[in-house]
Scaffold this active site. Structure first.
Site, PDB file in Angstrom:
ATOM      1  N   ASP A 133    -109.236  15.364 -19.897  1.00  0.00           N
ATOM      2  CA  ASP A 133    -109.047  16.054 -21.173  1.00  0.00           C
ATOM      3  C   ASP A 133    -110.256  16.941 -21.464  1.00  0.00           C
ATOM      4  O   ASP A 133    -111.360  16.694 -20.958  1.00  0.00           O
ATOM      5  CB  ASP A 133    -108.887  15.039 -22.308  1.00  0.00           C
ATOM      6  CG  ASP A 133    -107.615  14.220 -22.183  1.00  0.00           C
ATOM      7  OD1 ASP A 133    -106.692  14.668 -21.488  1.00  0.00           O
ATOM      8  OD2 ASP A 133    -107.566  13.127 -22.773  1.00  0.00           O
ATOM      9  N   ARG A 134    -110.060  17.929 -22.292  1.00  0.00           N
ATOM     10  CA  ARG A 134    -111.123  18.885 -22.594  1.00  0.00           C
ATOM     11  C   ARG A 134    -112.416  18.202 -23.027  1.00  0.00           C
ATOM     12  O   ARG A 134    -113.511  18.600 -22.628  1.00  0.00           O
ATOM     13  CB  ARG A 134    -110.654  19.845 -23.702  1.00  0.00           C
ATOM     14  CG  ARG A 134    -111.660  20.937 -24.042  1.00  0.00           C
ATOM     15  CD  ARG A 134    -111.197  21.769 -25.215  1.00  0.00           C
ATOM     16  NE  ARG A 134    -111.187  20.979 -26.435  1.00  0.00           N
ATOM     17  CZ  ARG A 134    -110.735  21.424 -27.613  1.00  0.00           C
ATOM     18  NH1 ARG A 134    -110.222  22.628 -27.717  1.00  0.00           N
ATOM     19  NH2 ARG A 134    -110.763  20.646 -28.668  1.00  0.00           N
TER      20      ARG A 134
END
Length: 320
Positions: A133-134
Site C-alpha cells: 500500500d502507498r
C-alpha cells in the site's frame, strides 16, 4: 542467460533445454526466438530445432524491449537493498505508491526504477512480484526481466516467498501469538475497502500468523506473517480483532503521532529466480515508526524488550 551443456544434455534440442531444463514457458520461448540475438548457440543464432552437444554454450536473451516501456522515469529517492541482473529489492518509503494509478503518475516506485535504468541506458519494464500500500514502508521484489518474473510468480503461487511485517496496533492483543483465519471481500459501498465475511461466492480465503513483540496497556507491537496475500489483509485482520493499526484511517482512526498506518514490510525471503539460492533481506523500521514507538513505550521497555526481540529475529541481509 548463459547455459553450458553437460553430458546429460548431449543430443537434446534447444527447445527441450529451454522447456525442460531452463523451465521457460511457451510464451517466453515465442518471444525470444524472434529476437535477433534471442537464442545463440556458440555465438551463432539458431532455431529451437538445433541440436546441443556437451560443452556447447547456449545464450538466451532475457532482457526487456525498449518498446515495452510505458512508465515515465522520474528522479525520486529510492533506497536499494539489493540488485542483480534478475531482481532489484527496494525499501519503499511512506506516501509512495508501488505503481502509477489515478492521481499518482510520477511519484511511484515504478517511476523511480524507470529513471534509474533508462538513465543507465538499460531497457526496463516494471514487473513487481509483490505490492505494498502507498503508506506501507519496506521491501518489494521487482523482477528485471520476463523470465525472472515468471519464476518468481511461480514461487509466489507455491508460497515459497515468505514475508514478515512489523505492525503497531491501537489496542491490546491478549494472546502472545495467534492465527487469524477468515474470508475477505470488497465491500459493496467501496472499490477499495475490504471486510471479513463468511465463506461465499467472491470471498477470498485469508490466513495471517502473528507474534506479539511488545505490549502496553493501550498498544501492541506484532510481527505478522501474511500466508496469503489479500489486499489490505493485515489491516483488515487486526481491525477484525479489535486492534487496528495505529494511524489507519480506513479501518481504524487517525493518529496525532504518525501520519500513516504503522505497518512496515521488514523481512522477505525467496528462491533466486536463476540460481535457486534462498535469498533473505531485512529493512529496519523507518524513522516515523521508531518515533511512534518512543512515544507509546518507555525507553526502558524499548531497550530491554523490543530491541532484544528484533535482534533475536535474526534479521540480516544474507544468502542462505
Amino acid at each position: 542467460m548463459i547455459f553450458v551443456a553437460q553430458g546429460e544434455h548431449d543430443g537434446l534440442s534447444v527447445l527441450q533445454i529451454l522447456r525442460n531444463t531452463l523451465g521457460l514457458s511457451g510464451g517466453m520461448i515465442k518471444h525470444i526466438k524472434f529476437l535477433d540475438d534471442g537464442i545463440m548457440l556458440n555465438g551463432s543464432r539458431v532455431t529451437v530445432r538445433a541440436v546441443v552437444r556437451e560443452g556447447d554454450i547456449l545464450s538466451v536473451n532475457t532482457s526487456d524491449n525498449h518498446a515495452e516501456n510505458t512508465i515515465e522515469g522520474y528522479d525520486i529517492p529510492l533506497r536499494i537493498v539489493y540488485e542483480d541482473g534478475d531482481i532489484v529489492i527496494p525499501d519503499k518509503s511512506a506516501n509512495m505508491p508501488t505503481h502509477p494509478s489515478h492521481g499518482h503518475y510520477d511519484d511511484t516506485v515504478a517511476n523511480a526504477l524507470a529513471f534509474r535504468y533508462r538513465n543507465a541506458g538499460e531497457p526496463y519494464v516494471f514487473r513487481p512480484i509483490n505490492r505494498l500500500d502507498r503508506d506501507t514502508t519496506g521491501l518489494l521484489i521487482i523482477a528485471r526481466n520476463r523470465i525472472a518474473a515468471a519464476r518468481l510468480a511461480a514461487s509466489m503461487s507455491e508460497r515459497r516467498i515468505k514475508k514478515e511485517y512489523i505492525a503497531i496496533l491501537d489496542g491490546v492483543l491478549k494472546d502472545d501469538a495467534g492465527v487469524i483465519e477468515t474470508y475477505m471481500r470488497r465491500t459493496r459501498e467501496s472499490i477499495i475497502v475490504r471486510e471479513v465475511c463468511g465463506r461465499e461466492d467472491g470471498a477470498d480465503y485469508a490466513l495471517t500468523r502473528y507474534e506479539v513483540l511488545l505490549r502496553s496497556d493501550k498498544n501492541t507491537v506484532v510481527r505478522a506473517q501474511p500466508v496469503t496475500g489479500r489486499t489490505h489483509q493485515l489491516r483488515v485482520h487486526f481491525a477484525h480483532l479489535g486492534c487496528p493499526l495505529v494511524g489507519d484511517e480506513l479501518y481504524g482512526s487517525a493518529s496525532e503521532d504518525i501520519c500513516r498506518h504503522a505497518l512496515h514490510a521488514a523481512y522477505i525471503s525467496f528462491p533466486h529466480p536463476s540460481t535457486g539460492t534462498q535469498m533473505s533481506f531485512h529493512a529496519p523500521l523507518h524513522s516515523d515508526m521508531r518515533d511512534l514507538m518512543k512515544k507509546l513505550f518507555s525507553e526502558e521497555v524499548l531497550k530491554n524488550e523490543f530491541e532484544k526481540e528484533i535482534r533475536e529475529l535474526g534479521f540480516e541481509n544474507r544468502k542462505e
